[in-house]
Design a protein around this motif. Structure first.
Motif, PDB file in Angstrom:
ATOM      1  N   ASN A 101      -5.929  -0.207   2.260  1.00 66.25           N
ATOM      2  CA  ASN A 101      -5.450  -0.214   3.638  1.00 66.25           C
ATOM      3  C   ASN A 101      -4.455   0.931   3.842  1.00 66.25           C
ATOM      4  O   ASN A 101      -3.377   0.938   3.265  1.00 66.25           O
ATOM      5  CB  ASN A 101      -4.777  -1.559   3.939  1.00 66.25           C
ATOM      6  CG  ASN A 101      -4.384  -1.712   5.382  1.00 66.25           C
ATOM      7  OD1 ASN A 101      -4.213  -0.735   6.106  1.00 66.25           O
ATOM      8  ND2 ASN A 101      -4.233  -2.948   5.808  1.00 66.25           N
ATOM      9  N   GLU A 102      -4.806   1.905   4.681  1.00 69.74           N
ATOM     10  CA  GLU A 102      -3.962   3.084   4.858  1.00 69.74           C
ATOM     11  C   GLU A 102      -2.622   2.758   5.516  1.00 69.74           C
ATOM     12  O   GLU A 102      -1.622   3.405   5.236  1.00 69.74           O
ATOM     13  CB  GLU A 102      -4.704   4.147   5.655  1.00 69.74           C
ATOM     14  CG  GLU A 102      -5.828   4.765   4.853  1.00 69.74           C
ATOM     15  CD  GLU A 102      -6.406   5.984   5.517  1.00 69.74           C
ATOM     16  OE1 GLU A 102      -5.690   6.635   6.293  1.00 69.74           O
ATOM     17  OE2 GLU A 102      -7.569   6.275   5.246  1.00 69.74           O
ATOM     18  N   LYS A 103      -2.568   1.762   6.394  1.00 71.95           N
ATOM     19  CA  LYS A 103      -1.289   1.387   7.015  1.00 71.95           C
ATOM     20  C   LYS A 103      -0.331   0.809   5.990  1.00 71.95           C
ATOM     21  O   LYS A 103       0.862   1.088   6.015  1.00 71.95           O
ATOM     22  CB  LYS A 103      -1.514   0.393   8.150  1.00 71.95           C
ATOM     23  CG  LYS A 103      -2.123   1.012   9.377  1.00 71.95           C
ATOM     24  CD  LYS A 103      -2.209   0.019  10.493  1.00 71.95           C
ATOM     25  CE  LYS A 103      -2.806   0.677  11.724  1.00 71.95           C
ATOM     26  NZ  LYS A 103      -2.870  -0.227  12.858  1.00 71.95           N
ATOM     27  N   GLU A 104      -0.836   0.003   5.080  1.00 74.91           N
ATOM     28  CA  GLU A 104       0.013  -0.577   4.044  1.00 74.91           C
ATOM     29  C   GLU A 104       0.431   0.479   3.030  1.00 74.91           C
ATOM     30  O   GLU A 104       1.480   0.361   2.406  1.00 74.91           O
ATOM     31  CB  GLU A 104      -0.706  -1.725   3.331  1.00 74.91           C
ATOM     32  CG  GLU A 104      -0.834  -2.965   4.177  1.00 74.91           C
ATOM     33  CD  GLU A 104      -1.484  -4.118   3.447  1.00 74.91           C
ATOM     34  OE1 GLU A 104      -1.593  -4.059   2.202  1.00 74.91           O
ATOM     35  OE2 GLU A 104      -1.892  -5.071   4.113  1.00 74.91           O
TER      36      GLU A 104
ATOM     37  N   VAL B 230       1.320  -3.925  -1.110  1.00 74.46           N
ATOM     38  CA  VAL B 230       0.502  -2.785  -0.709  1.00 74.46           C
ATOM     39  C   VAL B 230      -0.936  -3.032  -1.149  1.00 74.46           C
ATOM     40  O   VAL B 230      -1.211  -3.173  -2.340  1.00 74.46           O
ATOM     41  CB  VAL B 230       1.006  -1.466  -1.330  1.00 74.46           C
ATOM     42  CG1 VAL B 230       0.123  -0.312  -0.907  1.00 74.46           C
ATOM     43  CG2 VAL B 230       2.453  -1.210  -0.954  1.00 74.46           C
TER      44      VAL B 230
ATOM     45  N   GLN C  49       7.222   7.700   2.833  1.00 76.45           N
ATOM     46  CA  GLN C  49       8.286   7.374   3.770  1.00 76.45           C
ATOM     47  C   GLN C  49       9.099   8.584   4.094  1.00 76.45           C
ATOM     48  O   GLN C  49       9.307   9.463   3.339  1.00 76.45           O
ATOM     49  CB  GLN C  49       9.193   6.287   3.202  1.00 76.45           C
ATOM     50  CG  GLN C  49       8.454   4.978   3.066  1.00 76.45           C
ATOM     51  CD  GLN C  49       9.320   3.902   2.430  1.00 76.45           C
ATOM     52  OE1 GLN C  49      10.365   4.169   1.874  1.00 76.45           O
ATOM     53  NE2 GLN C  49       8.863   2.683   2.522  1.00 76.45           N
TER      54      GLN C  49
ATOM     55  N   GLN D 148       1.632   3.211   3.594  1.00 76.37           N
ATOM     56  CA  GLN D 148       2.853   3.855   4.057  1.00 76.37           C
ATOM     57  C   GLN D 148       4.098   3.187   3.472  1.00 76.37           C
ATOM     58  O   GLN D 148       5.187   3.720   3.583  1.00 76.37           O
ATOM     59  CB  GLN D 148       2.914   3.855   5.581  1.00 76.37           C
ATOM     60  CG  GLN D 148       1.839   4.728   6.190  1.00 76.37           C
ATOM     61  CD  GLN D 148       1.812   4.638   7.697  1.00 76.37           C
ATOM     62  OE1 GLN D 148       2.540   3.873   8.296  1.00 76.37           O
ATOM     63  NE2 GLN D 148       0.959   5.434   8.305  1.00 76.37           N
ATOM     64  N   ASN D 149       3.949   2.029   2.831  1.00 79.38           N
ATOM     65  CA  ASN D 149       5.073   1.361   2.175  1.00 79.38           C
ATOM     66  C   ASN D 149       5.412   1.981   0.827  1.00 79.38           C
ATOM     67  O   ASN D 149       6.435   1.664   0.243  1.00 79.38           O
ATOM     68  CB  ASN D 149       4.776  -0.131   1.993  1.00 79.38           C
ATOM     69  CG  ASN D 149       4.721  -0.855   3.317  1.00 79.38           C
ATOM     70  OD1 ASN D 149       5.389  -0.476   4.259  1.00 79.38           O
ATOM     71  ND2 ASN D 149       3.907  -1.884   3.387  1.00 79.38           N
TER      72      ASN D 149
END
Length: 134
Positions: free
Chosen positions: A123-126, A119, A134, A128-129
Motif C-alpha cells: 500500500n503506497e499510502k502506508e 506499514v 517523511q 509514507q510512514n
C-alpha cells in the motif's frame, strides 16, 4: 610551544569526552523505541532495502527501533531475505508468519503503551510512514 599545543588539544579532548558522556547518560531515557510492523507479500525485491533503510535512519536519528516482519504467505524469497537480515540484527528484527488478523491485534496490544507504525508494503499510502519518505 609544544606544551601549549598539547594542553589545548587535551582541553578539547576532555570537553568532547564530557559532552559524549553526558549525552550517553541521558539519551537512553529520553525516547521510547518505535515499533514498525511491516506486512509483506511477495516483496522480495524491496524488503532488504526497507529493512536497511529503517535501521540506517534509526542510527541517524539516534532512535531505537524494533521491526516485526509479518508475511502473508509470500511465494517468493521475501522471508528468506528478511530472515537473513534478522539473523544479523536479532535485537532489532523479528520475523513472523501471518496466520490470522487476531495475530496483528495481539502484536499491537503487546506494544500498547509504545509507538507502533503499521506499514503494509503493498500500500503506497502506508509506505509514507517509513521515515525516509517523511
Amino acid at each position: 610551544m609544544i606544551v601549549g599545543l598539547l594542553s589545548i588539544f587535551g582541553a578539547y579532548g576532555l570537553a568532547i569526552a564530557l559532552v559524549h558522556l553526558g549525552r550517553s547518560r541521558f539519551r537512553w531515557n529520553r525516547r521510547k523505541p518505535i515499533h514498525y510492523v511491516l506486512i509483506t507479500r511477495n516483496n522480495a525485491m524491496q524488503i532488504e532495502w526497507y529493512l536497511r533503510t529503517l535501521l540506517f535512519v534509526s542510527r541517524l536519528k539516534a532512535r531505537t527501533i524494533h521491526i516485526v516482519v509479518m508475511d502473508e504467505r509470500s511465494e517468493d524469497d521475501t522471508m528468506a531475505i528478511a530472515g537473513r537480515l534478522a539473523a544479523t540484527r536479532p535485537d532489532h528484527i523479528e520475523i513472523s508468519e501471518w496466520n490470522e488478523s487476531a495475530q496483528l491485534d495481539q502484536l499491537i496490544t503487546r506494544y500498547e503503551n509504545e509507538e507502533v507504525v503499521l506499514v503494509r508494503l503493498s500500500n503506497e499510502k502506508e509506505m509514507q510512514n517509513i521515515p525516509l519518505f517523511q
